[in-house]
Design an enzyme around this catalytic site. Sequence first.
Site, PDB file in Angstrom:
ATOM      1  N   HIS A   1     -12.555 -13.304  18.875  1.00 40.77           N
ATOM      2  CA  HIS A   1     -12.987 -11.894  18.941  1.00 40.77           C
ATOM      3  C   HIS A   1     -13.658 -11.479  17.638  1.00 40.77           C
ATOM      4  O   HIS A   1     -13.479 -10.353  17.175  1.00 40.77           O
ATOM      5  CB  HIS A   1     -11.774 -11.008  19.248  1.00 40.77           C
ATOM      6  CG  HIS A   1     -11.127 -11.325  20.547  1.00 40.77           C
ATOM      7  ND1 HIS A   1     -11.668 -10.980  21.774  1.00 40.77           N
ATOM      8  CD2 HIS A   1     -10.008 -12.039  20.834  1.00 40.77           C
ATOM      9  CE1 HIS A   1     -10.909 -11.425  22.748  1.00 40.77           C
ATOM     10  NE2 HIS A   1      -9.884 -12.078  22.212  1.00 40.77           N
TER      11      HIS A   1
ATOM     12  N   ASN B   1      10.024   0.999 -17.701  1.00 43.13           N
ATOM     13  CA  ASN B   1       9.556   0.359 -16.459  1.00 43.13           C
ATOM     14  C   ASN B   1       9.512   1.458 -15.413  1.00 43.13           C
ATOM     15  O   ASN B   1      10.528   2.101 -15.147  1.00 43.13           O
ATOM     16  CB  ASN B   1      10.527  -0.750 -16.042  1.00 43.13           C
ATOM     17  CG  ASN B   1      10.115  -1.394 -14.729  1.00 43.13           C
ATOM     18  OD1 ASN B   1       8.951  -1.310 -14.336  1.00 43.13           O
ATOM     19  ND2 ASN B   1      11.055  -2.017 -14.049  1.00 43.13           N
TER      20      ASN B   1
ATOM     21  N   TRP C   1       3.541  -4.961 -17.007  1.00 41.86           N
ATOM     22  CA  TRP C   1       2.589  -5.095 -15.913  1.00 41.86           C
ATOM     23  C   TRP C   1       1.875  -3.754 -15.881  1.00 41.86           C
ATOM     24  O   TRP C   1       2.485  -2.731 -15.517  1.00 41.86           O
ATOM     25  CB  TRP C   1       3.287  -5.382 -14.593  1.00 41.86           C
ATOM     26  CG  TRP C   1       2.365  -5.606 -13.447  1.00 41.86           C
ATOM     27  CD1 TRP C   1       1.508  -6.654 -13.280  1.00 41.86           C
ATOM     28  CD2 TRP C   1       2.160  -4.753 -12.311  1.00 41.86           C
ATOM     29  NE1 TRP C   1       0.815  -6.528 -12.104  1.00 41.86           N
ATOM     30  CE2 TRP C   1       1.182  -5.371 -11.487  1.00 41.86           C
ATOM     31  CE3 TRP C   1       2.707  -3.563 -11.887  1.00 41.86           C
ATOM     32  CZ2 TRP C   1       0.743  -4.827 -10.290  1.00 41.86           C
ATOM     33  CZ3 TRP C   1       2.278  -2.999 -10.687  1.00 41.86           C
ATOM     34  CH2 TRP C   1       1.306  -3.630  -9.902  1.00 41.86           C
TER      35      TRP C   1
END
Length: 607
Positions: free
Chosen positions: A503, A99, A73
């Site tokens: 709102h 990692n 990743w």
Amino acid sequence: MCGIIGYVGDRTALPILIEGLKRLEYRGYDSAGLAVQENGKLAITKSAGRISVLEQKLNPDLAGTTGIAHTRWATHGAPTDANAHPHTDATGHIALVHNGIIENYLAIRTYLKQQGITFHSETDTEVLAQLIGHFYDGNLEQAVRQALHDLSGTYGIAVVSADEPGVVVAARRGSPLIVGIGRGEHVVASDASAILAHTSQVIYLRDGEMVTLTRDRARVTTLEAIPVAPEVQEVEWSLEQIELDGYEHYMLKEIFEQPTALENCLRGRMDPRNGIVHLGGLVDCSRELTRTKHIILTACGTAWHSALVGEYLFEELARVPTETEYASEFRYRNPVVDEGTTVIAISQSGETLDTLAALSEAKQRGALVLGVVNVVGSAVARETDAGVYLHVGPEIGVASTKAFTGQVAVLALIACYLGRRKHMSAAAASEFLAALARIPKQMEQILDRADQARAVAQQYAQRENWLYLGRGYNYPVALEGALKLKEISYIHAEGLPAAEMKHGPIALINKGMPVVFIATSGSQYDKIMNNIEEVRSRGGSVIAVATEGDRDIARCAEHVLYVPDTLEPLQPLLTSIPLQLIAYHAAVLRNCNVDKPRNLAKSVTVE
Ligand code: AGP
């Protein structure tokens, strides 16, 4: 977060490494690679893209019995062939998979360049491989030790050398590593899913430890070379639990597992008849917890949403002031942690770096620190004073589902446990626990009607903007429903307290915009019906999650997804399921990768 695996033994390493990578792919999947010791050299193959791309490049005749592998990743450097792991030293004789994040990599890179080293990637990891090579003088373990002493940041690494056949060196700080103890072989990996096919006997490496593996031995030491007598444990999960079991995706399997997962989570922990909760993990801190004056729940993502439900539960059942903090904010904002503060970290993986850092901050300030965690032996479980495991089984799908309902159930148990030590009567606790005991069966009723959620997805999956609105205990469910849709179908969705819509966000409502209301029976039902009218009058398409038997809602919603009635504090355990299913089917209809959504990973072990 990445997945790493190493093998040393008598079997051919290649198929073991590839099978392990596939089980770890949910941890990261933008590139992959491996290194196998072969005929006195390292045979290295790596590639951008999924593991299936790597497999096309492999030499199937690799016969080496020692190797390491990695699925990535990306943190530093785009997902390219050059940035894929393993990375090597200048000689090409040492290969490493990693990692984590090396924080001082630029300084080390500059130093090594001054020594004449040439770099071939943009990654921080290559710096560590080159540094090990720089120190290497025939002893890999020693060279790794020396290099790690110069490092700041986090790592879970596995290293091999062409000059040391049958040896894998691994080490961890801040990223998980588990060693599988086999017969005449060892496997080291980021989590148990890559080990279970080979053994259930494991050693959970702790931060600051390293291990030198040969076929016969796993020698654990500290970075200072002090021997460690490791505790060999039995992994509680089974291989079939991490298989797909005929489901198309892990996420769908885990959504449908929730009734069983919740039964496992609750088993042995409550006595509805007497209004008593048994949490063995809190016995040692029960007195201190009972005296707590302030509770801080800290987590990330979906776990933060369950924490928000926990905040309402603790204040309602135990009457203890409670706040919910994003871990990434808590760790940096100089929070007030005073006498009598309890900090509870919630984390499915138990490895989320922001949550671990928040824990560390709380510990330094003297808080009682508890963990609500799914993965046994994970860092959060080890770093906390005490805690409660979810016991919902391995969650492989990147989008959290059964872990969310497991977290809410455990927080409900802790709130009742604490409430009974304060002002909650036995009768009130009995009613609460009896309702909690009914939840698994009620979940099954919802799942029996799963097609209704698919119909909603079929009608609205191409709309690019959704709103999710809820009140009270269902406000966190609105946030969670929106996150589920965002993270796997890439549709923009926003969760809000229903009253907040007027709102500002009401300006978003246009004709046909899907607006999901969690409008179950309860103290704010009339108010949320008003909110539904506000949306309808502006052309929004109302999708309602409502309580069985409510016929009024059908007159003002295009779709109604019914859930059984339960106590308001327990409604998130039921109302979240239709939203999980809507997100799942929307993602499938949009041809998204449900279990491995783009840019995501199962646990974020980087900042
Ligand atoms: C949830 O669907 C996401 N995958 C993500 O938000 C996750 O909940 C978050 O990263 C926290 O992970 P943890 O529970 O393992 O700490």
